[in-house]
Design a protein around this motif. Structure first.
Motif, short mmCIF file in Angstrom:
data_model
loop_
_atom_site.label_atom_id
_atom_site.label_comp_id
_atom_site.label_asym_id
_atom_site.label_seq_id
_atom_site.Cartn_x
_atom_site.Cartn_y
_atom_site.Cartn_z
N GLU A 288 115.15 82.11 107.69
CA GLU A 288 114.86 81.14 106.64
C GLU A 288 113.37 81.06 106.36
OE1 GLU A 288 117.88 77.54 106.50
OE2 GLU A 288 117.32 77.96 108.57
N ALA A 289 112.56 81.19 107.42
CA ALA A 289 111.11 81.15 107.23
C ALA A 289 110.66 82.29 106.33
CB ALA A 289 110.40 81.23 108.59
N PHE A 290 111.16 83.48 106.55
CA PHE A 290 110.80 84.62 105.71
C PHE A 290 111.21 84.38 104.26
CE2 PHE A 290 110.21 87.18 109.55
CZ PHE A 290 109.19 88.04 109.17
N LEU A 291 112.38 83.78 104.06
CA LEU A 291 112.95 83.64 102.73
C LEU A 291 112.44 82.42 101.96
CD1 LEU A 291 116.69 84.56 103.42
CD2 LEU A 291 115.00 85.95 102.22
N THR A 292 111.95 81.40 102.68
CA THR A 292 111.68 80.13 101.99
C THR A 292 110.28 79.57 102.20
OG1 THR A 292 112.56 78.76 103.79
CG2 THR A 292 114.13 79.53 102.14
N ASP A 293 109.58 79.93 103.27
CA ASP A 293 108.21 79.44 103.43
C ASP A 293 107.33 80.05 102.34
OD1 ASP A 293 109.24 78.34 105.71
OD2 ASP A 293 107.81 79.25 107.09
N VAL A 357 91.99 84.81 85.04
CA VAL A 357 93.12 84.77 85.96
C VAL A 357 94.38 84.42 85.19
CG1 VAL A 357 94.11 83.68 88.00
CG2 VAL A 357 91.65 84.13 87.91
N ILE A 358 95.36 85.29 85.28
CA ILE A 358 96.66 85.07 84.63
C ILE A 358 97.70 84.93 85.72
CG2 ILE A 358 98.38 86.03 83.06
CD1 ILE A 358 96.01 87.74 81.89
N THR A 359 98.37 83.78 85.78
CA THR A 359 99.39 83.57 86.81
C THR A 359 100.77 83.77 86.21
OG1 THR A 359 99.27 81.19 86.42
CG2 THR A 359 98.01 82.07 88.27
N VAL A 360 101.68 84.27 87.05
CA VAL A 360 102.96 84.77 86.57
C VAL A 360 104.10 84.26 87.45
CG1 VAL A 360 104.28 86.88 86.12
CG2 VAL A 360 101.81 86.85 85.72
N TYR A 361 105.20 83.89 86.81
CA TYR A 361 106.45 83.60 87.53
C TYR A 361 107.19 84.90 87.83
CZ TYR A 361 106.39 78.54 86.43
OH TYR A 361 106.08 77.20 86.33
N THR A 362 107.72 85.01 89.04
CA THR A 362 108.60 86.12 89.39
C THR A 362 109.77 85.58 90.19
OG1 THR A 362 107.51 86.60 91.49
CG2 THR A 362 106.66 87.74 89.53
N ASN A 363 110.82 86.37 90.34
CA ASN A 363 111.99 85.95 91.12
C ASN A 363 111.76 86.20 92.61
OD1 ASN A 363 113.60 86.99 88.28
ND2 ASN A 363 114.09 84.98 89.15
N THR A 364 110.75 85.52 93.14
CA THR A 364 110.39 85.62 94.55
C THR A 364 110.08 84.22 95.06
OG1 THR A 364 108.04 85.97 94.07
CG2 THR A 364 109.43 87.94 94.23
N TYR A 695 109.54 93.28 98.08
CA TYR A 695 110.79 92.98 97.38
C TYR A 695 111.25 94.24 96.66
CZ TYR A 695 110.32 87.88 97.95
OH TYR A 695 110.24 86.62 98.46
N ASP A 696 112.56 94.46 96.62
CA ASP A 696 113.05 95.56 95.80
C ASP A 696 113.18 95.07 94.35
OD1 ASP A 696 115.48 94.19 95.51
OD2 ASP A 696 116.57 95.48 96.91
N SER A 697 113.58 95.97 93.46
CA SER A 697 113.58 95.64 92.03
C SER A 697 114.57 94.54 91.67
CB SER A 697 113.89 96.90 91.21
OG SER A 697 115.17 97.42 91.57
N SER A 698 115.55 94.29 92.55
CA SER A 698 116.53 93.24 92.27
C SER A 698 116.11 91.90 92.85
CB SER A 698 117.90 93.63 92.83
OG SER A 698 117.87 93.63 94.25
N GLN A 700 115.45 91.33 96.19
CA GLN A 700 115.80 91.18 97.59
C GLN A 700 114.56 91.43 98.45
OE1 GLN A 700 118.71 90.18 98.93
NE2 GLN A 700 119.68 90.00 96.91
N LEU A 701 114.31 90.54 99.42
CA LEU A 701 113.18 90.73 100.32
C LEU A 701 113.56 91.78 101.36
CD1 LEU A 701 110.34 89.86 101.21
CD2 LEU A 701 111.41 88.08 102.61
N VAL A 702 112.93 92.94 101.24
CA VAL A 702 113.24 94.05 102.13
C VAL A 702 112.66 93.80 103.52
CG1 VAL A 702 112.97 96.54 102.47
CG2 VAL A 702 113.31 95.62 100.17
N THR A 703 111.53 93.11 103.57
CA THR A 703 110.85 92.86 104.84
C THR A 703 111.15 91.43 105.30
OG1 THR A 703 108.91 92.26 103.54
CG2 THR A 703 108.99 94.50 104.42
N ALA A 704 112.40 91.16 105.63
CA ALA A 704 112.84 89.79 105.88
C ALA A 704 113.01 89.48 107.37
CB ALA A 704 114.14 89.51 105.14
N SER A 705 112.46 90.32 108.23
CA SER A 705 112.51 90.05 109.66
C SER A 705 111.38 90.81 110.33
CB SER A 705 113.85 90.48 110.26
OG SER A 705 113.89 91.90 110.40
#
Length: 782
Positions: A288-293, A357-364, A695-698, A700-705
């Motif tokens: 959860e820390a990897f995914l939500t912190d 500086v341009i800030t951007v929303y992403t699905n992360t 993150y992969d293109s979809s 998903q956090l590839v480095t989640a552990s």
């Protein structure tokens, strides 16, 4: 004064309970009737929540309830906010998308909660969560900056067309253009500052307890600033009235910025405790820390630096795209703006600077402050530019820096900051001496004869700590003040309690704050108790982050101490029948100068509370409060030099020496400072060589552990060679500057500069893994 005051390497008081397993962390707390929460999190980076079926889960053993995102919205719990308003260069406000504590309709990153199961035990909650059926309609995702700003990219928030949150600028664009028109040489680079996952020893946790009889809430949480948490939870999130909410942050096992913010889990726990009528506990696991912190860094920048014919810098132009993730976290907007772009002058006298500086929303997962918060990104960019410039201009990298150092103070940079004092040449000289820079060519030649590539890299960093003053940051959009408070209580028997709004989560406050008292009163630190982390005990405070504890929190303590001492001297003078001006405090006694007359601190304290014999008109008691709002930032600075070897056959990097020469002003406890620098250097080196969230293109956090995200271990790090130079900060009475973030700010550039020097290829991204380094050596991009 003595062996425990300022400058003494006193062993940390708090370590006794930690190393004997007697610490009290949130997960150690058990309340009567306590239930356990487990969150149901989205497996998709972007999706519509079509339906949630909890009927099977509700029938399972121990289940108390299943609560959804729609329910928390229906109960009018507020959305999470960003507390620093940034305005785009065209005058429009930042585009803040709605972030509900649990998603009622749309999820925007993998791990976002949609529901929570409350059960008698943690395992029962987990088992029941697997029985909850969530029907998602998956949507296209944009998982990085380039994908998010591409025409036709998936739109994350209707409030932010094209996924751009703000397009902000600072500096004089015309002056920079003019500087470049006069340049003899221009150095250009494109740089990526890799995304990091904070990993404190203690994962986040929260326990919420609603008392229906008193309509009162208590929240135990892993927070770096419990008072700000209470303020935001009450004023913006509609959880509870401020006077009906107590927030306690007990022992906290590391924060590094990631525990500054209010997270959804704390909000949900408080709300759920009232819904189910019992205490609710949530302890996150490492997944959860990897995914939500909140993650850190994640910049893409293009930088250009103009030089005259004598290699003096004329101007700097920077354009940065910063990824803020799926939502705006509490202070995320300030990190790539006022904590990053304002430090782009570094240690150098740069007449003209312009940064966009341009800030951007992403699905992360949202991105916010992480150890250094903007300063590491600025230092990395600037120091990579300086090293690259030295190579392009065919000049020594140390001398190019020295030629451009600021040497006269105070110095006003073109990007807001006014440096009060410093001696950058002294730090560089100390580092050069410690590394034996003159002997490097011979060492490089010897390494070559042994089949190894040896390199040396510099990084001369500066940071801004103790963010202040409140009036100034308020004018720049901050939603809170950045002062600190302290209360000094001298008890009737002479023991002392210091109540501070700062919060310790590993920095050693219980020792260093006590040393401030020992220095002034001459009492042993065992006589001093530091109280923090509880909003019912401490009146109000702004917490700990940005290396502010000693410079701001410590100064507040000194200000309160001055008031206590003044009253104590009046009482002592009255009791000793002496002039108040003749009273001095030494070794725990109030003495009459030039005589043998004295009275011990406990007797003065007792007199204050018995009140039998006080000066006319004096109130009883010996307790004073102070609020301290700094007049300026503090500016720690230093020079780091890394010497290393690269194996051309494998790309593996091995450290030969790592020298740090820092100017932190006055050191309260040199041993604690050393530990802080060691930790910062480990994190900076970790970013340079090992760490990187992918993150992969979809989405998903590839480095989640820890199997895929490589944290630095002891055998990855060198033995650090630490040195100190000192210019006392004129902005506070202690002369201190701050040390907690320095290593993380300066280290990464020194390492990458050393590797690129060794391999003869300047194109190298972080983390510089053996695979990347091998490809760079052999001319193939990785």
């Amino acid at each position: 004064m003595g062996v425990e005051g300022i400058g003494a390497s006193v062993v940390r008081k708090e370590d006794r309970r930690f190393i004997t397993g007697k610490g009290r962390y949130v997960d150690d707390i058990k309340l009567q009737g306590m239930t356990h929460a487990h969150f149901i999190r989205s497996p998709h980076a972007h999706a519509k929540v079509k339906s949630i079926d909890s009927s099977a889960a509700l029938k399972m053993p121990g289940v108390v309830g299943v609560l959804t995102g729609q329910q928390i919205v229906d109960d009018k719990v507020g959305n999470l906010i960003c507390g620093w308003a940034i305005t785009s260069k065209d005058g429009t406000p930042m585009k803040m998308g709605a972030w509900p504590a649990m998603a009622p309709e749309t999820v925007r990153f993998v791990g976002q909660a949609v529901a929570v199961v409350i059960a008698e035990t943690k395992n029962q909650a987990k088992d029941a969560a697997e029985a909850v059926v969530v029907n998602y309609q998956e949507l296209p995702a944009a998982a990085d900056i380039r994908a998010a700003i591409k025409p036709g990219a998936p739109q994350l928030h209707p409030e932010a067309p094209g996924n751009v949150i703000y397009d902000w600028a600072i500096g004089d664009e015309a002056a920079v253009k003019d500087a470049f028109s006069k340049a003899a040489n221009v150095v250009s680079m494109e740089l990526t500052n890799n995304r990091l996952v904070p990993n404190a020893m203690e994962p986040r946790a929260a326990i919420a307890d609603y008392n229906a009889a008193e309509e009162h809430y208590t929240l135990y949480t892993t927070s770096q600033n419990p008072h700000v948490a209470r303020l935001v939870l009450s004023a913006f999130y509609n959880i509870a009235p401020e006077h009906k909410l107590r927030v306690v942050a007990p022992d906290v096992g590391g924060g590094f910025g990631s525990k500054i913010y209010i997270y959804p889990e704390e909000m949900v726990a408080l709300w759920a405790s009232r819904k189910v009528g019992r205490p609710v506990k949530w302890t996150g696991d490492r997944s959860e820390a990897f995914l939500t912190d909140a993650h850190g860094r994640d910049h893409i920048s293009k930088a250009e630096m103009a030089f005259d014919k004598d290699n003096k810098i004329l101007g700097l132009r920077v354009k940065t795209h910063a990824n803020l993730g799926a939502y705006m976290s509490l202070f995320s907007s300030a990190v790539p703006t006022y904590l990053y772009a304002t430090l782009l002058s570094g240690q150098y006298n740069i007449p003209a600077i312009h940064a966009e500086v341009i800030t951007v929303y992403t699905n992360t997962v949202p991105v916010d402050a992480y150890r250094g918060a903007g300063r590491p990104e600025a230092s990395f960019l600037l120091e990579r530019m300086m090293e690259t410039a030295a190579r392009q201009l065919k000049t020594d990298p140390a001398e190019l820096r020295r030629k451009n150092f600021i040497t006269q103070f105070p110095h006003q940079t073109p990007v807001i900051m006014a440096y009060d004092i410093g001696d950058f040449g002294a730090s560089l000289d100390a580092a050069l001496k410690a590394i034996d820079y003159a002997g490097f060519p011979a060492r490089k030649a010897k390494a070559k004869s042994e089949g190894k590539l040896r390199g040396i890299g510099f990084s001369c960093y500066i940071e801004a700590c103790g963010i202040a003053p409140s009036k100034a940051v308020g004018s720049l959009g901050a939603g809170v003040g950045l002062w600190e408070s302290a209360e000094v209580r001298v008890n009737p028997v002479g023991t002392i309690e210091i109540l501070t709004g700062s919060h310790s989560h590993g920095q050693g406050h219980e020792t260093t704050f006590a040393q401030l008292v020992a220095e002034r009163l001459g009492v042993p630190i065992s006589q001093v108790q530091i109280v923090h982390g509880d909003t019912d005990k401490v009146q109000f405070g702004m917490g700990t982050y940005g290396s502010r504890s000693i410079a701001v929190g410590g100064t507040a303590i000194v200000k309160a101490m001055e008031k206590v001492e003044a009253k104590g001297k009046k009482i002592a003078a009255h009791l000793l029948e002496a002039s108040e001006g003749d009273i001095v405090i030494e070794n725990g006694e109030f003495k009459v100068t030039g005589t043998d007359k004295s009275i011990a601190l406990p007797m003065v304290a007792l007199a204050a509370y018995t009140a039998h014999n006080l000066p006319d008109g004096m109130e009883p008691g010996l307790k004073e409060t102070a609020f301290y709002d700094p007049t300026n930032f503090t500016f720690p600075a230093g020079a780091y030099i890394c010497e290393l070897e690269v194996d051309p056959g494998t790309g593996k990097t091995s450290f030969v020496n790592f020298v740090a020469a820092d100017d932190f002003g006055r050191l309260i406890n040199p041993m604690i400072v050393e530990g802080q620098v060691h930790g910062g250097l480990a994190q900076g080196i970790g970013q340079a060589l090992l760490e990187g969230a992918v993150y992969d293109s979809s989405g998903q956090l590839v480095t989640a552990s820890f199997m895929d995200y490589t944290m630095p271990r002891a055998d990855d790090l060198p033995s650090f060679n630490l040195n100190h130079t000192t210019t006392l900060c004129p902005g506070n009475p202690l002369g201190v500057k701050g040390c907690g973030e320095a290593g993380a700010i300066g280290a990464s550039a020194a390492v990458i500069n050393a590797i690129t020097d060794a391999i003869g290829n300047n194109k190298l991204e972080m983390p510089a893994t053996p695979d990347r380094v091998w490809h760079a050596i052999h001319g193939n991009a990785a």
